[in-house]
Scaffold this active site. Sequence first.
Site, PDB file in Angstrom:
ATOM      1  N   ASP A   1      24.841 -25.209 -67.986  1.00  0.00           N
ATOM      2  CA  ASP A   1      26.038 -26.351 -68.747  1.00  0.00           C
ATOM      3  C   ASP A   1      25.384 -26.714 -69.640  1.00  0.00           C
ATOM      4  O   ASP A   1      24.101 -27.860 -68.829  1.00  0.00           O
ATOM      5  CB  ASP A   1      27.261 -25.900 -68.691  1.00  0.00           C
ATOM      6  CG  ASP A   1      27.176 -27.159 -66.864  1.00  0.00           C
ATOM      7  OD1 ASP A   1      26.418 -27.924 -66.593  1.00  0.00           O
ATOM      8  OD2 ASP A   1      28.503 -26.919 -66.537  1.00  0.00           O
ATOM      9  N   ALA A   2      26.237 -28.441 -69.932  1.00  0.00           N
ATOM     10  CA  ALA A   2      25.557 -29.508 -70.192  1.00  0.00           C
ATOM     11  C   ALA A   2      24.704 -30.605 -69.528  1.00  0.00           C
ATOM     12  O   ALA A   2      24.130 -30.897 -69.016  1.00  0.00           O
ATOM     13  CB  ALA A   2      26.110 -30.425 -70.863  1.00  0.00           C
TER      14      ALA A   2
END
Length: 136
Positions: free
Chosen positions: A16-17
């Site tokens: 994810d980010a």
Amino acid sequence: MADYQFQRVIRFGDTDAAGVVYFAQLLSICHEAYEAAIAALGIELRSFFSDRGSVILPIVHAEIDYQRPTYCGDRLEIELQATALGRDRFRVDYRLSHNHQPVATAQTIHLCLESQTRQRSPLPERLQDWLQITAD
């Protein structure tokens, strides 16, 4: 109980980010291990996961507990054990680790249904064989 062993390198697309594996992605990786275990029996996956067969095996319960984060490039070791839960369903338990350190544990429960009627059905013989092997 005999375990099936599976390895998987975490890819950039799994993260994810924040740079860690996206929470739902570990369940997807568990399913990859399950598919590999079924394929190791010589079961052809295309027909096994198709509703054109006589039965389907939907996951009716899934859970996962995380112990530590995993990152792109980490090599996960996944051990899975399957256990019959009566004549029409089974449970798969997963232990995920990296460098022999626990990462997560997960569980899926699968129910066997007739593909056309969606009524409960006994597990196919080859699947019963797999469950027996993992129970030994």
